[in-house]
Structure formats: structure tokens, C-alpha cells
Design a protein around this motif. Sequence first.
Motif, mmCIF file in Angstrom:
data_model
loop_
_atom_site.group_PDB
_atom_site.id
_atom_site.type_symbol
_atom_site.label_atom_id
_atom_site.label_comp_id
_atom_site.label_asym_id
_atom_site.label_seq_id
_atom_site.Cartn_x
_atom_site.Cartn_y
_atom_site.Cartn_z
ATOM 1 N N ASP A 98 -2.986 0.989 2.522
ATOM 2 C CA ASP A 98 -4.012 -0.022 2.792
ATOM 3 C C ASP A 98 -5.302 0.597 3.331
ATOM 4 O O ASP A 98 -6.396 0.091 3.056
ATOM 5 C CB ASP A 98 -3.477 -1.056 3.788
ATOM 6 N N ARG A 99 -5.175 1.679 4.097
ATOM 7 C CA ARG A 99 -6.386 2.318 4.625
ATOM 8 C C ARG A 99 -7.231 2.883 3.481
ATOM 9 O O ARG A 99 -8.462 2.739 3.481
ATOM 10 C CB ARG A 99 -6.024 3.419 5.613
ATOM 11 N N THR A 124 -8.926 -0.075 1.783
ATOM 12 C CA THR A 124 -9.982 -0.659 2.617
ATOM 13 C C THR A 124 -11.212 0.228 2.658
ATOM 14 O O THR A 124 -12.350 -0.243 2.500
ATOM 15 C CB THR A 124 -9.448 -0.895 4.034
ATOM 16 N N LEU A 144 -12.816 -6.027 -1.834
ATOM 17 C CA LEU A 144 -12.409 -6.444 -0.491
ATOM 18 C C LEU A 144 -13.568 -6.575 0.480
ATOM 19 O O LEU A 144 -13.436 -7.251 1.498
ATOM 20 C CB LEU A 144 -11.387 -5.450 0.069
#
Length: 232
Positions: free
Chosen positions: A19-20, A23, A53
Amino acid sequence: MAGSWREFWNRDSAIYVNDRHRTLHYAGLAEEVAALVPHRRASVLDHGCGEALAAERVAAACARLHLCDGAPRVRAALDARFAGNDRVSVLAPEDLPALADASLDLVVANSLVQYLDAAEFEACLVLWRRKLARDGRLILADIIPPDLSALADARALLAFGHRGGFLAAALAGLARTALSDYRTLRRSLGLSRYGEAEMLARLAAAGFAARRLPRNLGHNQARMAFEARPPA
């Protein structure tokens, strides 16, 4: 197993190692795209936007942001996020011809062209040329040169992981990608690649005045970005 790039992007994939990574990728890209917006009244198309995102950052820099993606799953998530936001519209590729001609101040296609065959790319160039305002600008980014190796892409990811604090996940993700549908599709369908001279020639043939930009959007500076404008 996905049999086309559109099917591949319509489900969870191993492209982002965690997820990092996801993101940071979208946050950095949104900052770069927002910096390209010419003025607060601008109408912008992000063609091949993916999960977008951090699209709120781009929407805050312009009057209208069109997010276009070919994957229904991606569009459904975007629709849910931007429900009630009248500055953002979510479009399928087949919706784009309905946009008013000469209405877009900026078109960004990042990491899209490599997934289009020659006929699809030519059709997009015709469409973008028609939809751009007279002083509008097209940005094609993440263009893969013919001689760029998968190893060079891997090195760029590892460097990004080191800077972004997800190096261990990047190493593990590269191993997963080697066994994933992405690698299989990359072998079977291939990725479209263009040298600088060929891309400039294609853009000129489509009626643009074009140049290569000094840097690519995103973390991989071994890939290329181009700016194209309708001729003065």
C-alpha cells in the motif's frame, strides 16, 4: 488468468508491492500532473488514470477533471469516491468522443501508450488532437524506449523503494511479479515501445508540434515523456 491488458487491470494485480508503494506512486504523480495544469479554469483529462488515489490534488488545481480508465472495477471505485463532486467526472474510453471538441486544456496519458497497439494509439492521437483547445497541451509519459530492459525497470523500482521506505517489499514484489500474470501477458501481448525519433514522427503525423520533455513523470527516469501541442 487475464487474456488482455484491460482484463488484467480490471482486477487486483501485483504491480504495486504494498500500500505504501501505491500511495506514494499516486501522490507523486498527482503533484506532477497538478503542476502541469495551466490555470484554475482549466479542463483536464487524465486518460488511463488508474486508481487515481490522489486525484483530489489535481481537481483542486483545475475547474474540471475527467478521469478515464478502461477497467470497470476501477471506474466503479472512482465513481464511489467522487459521488457528488461536480468538478470530477469518471469516464470510460468510449465516452470520450462525446466531450466537446477543443474543450480540453490539458490531456495527460501516463503509463498508457505501452498497453495500446499501433492502431489504438493512432486512434487516441486523433481523438486527443480533436478534443484539445487551440492552446492545449498533451503529455505522454512513461514511454518505454525499445532498448529498455526489465532489469532497468527493476532497478528504478528498488531505488524508489529505498527512497520511499519500502525496499524490502519492493524486493519481494519483484519476485511475485516474476510469477504473475503481468509477466505472462508481457511475454504474450508485449508492450509497445517507441524511440524518441519515432514518437516525435508519430506526433507530427497526427498534427502536433512536439518535443521530448527533460524528465519523465514518476520514478522511472529511464522512460520518456513528451509534450505535444496543436501547431500555432
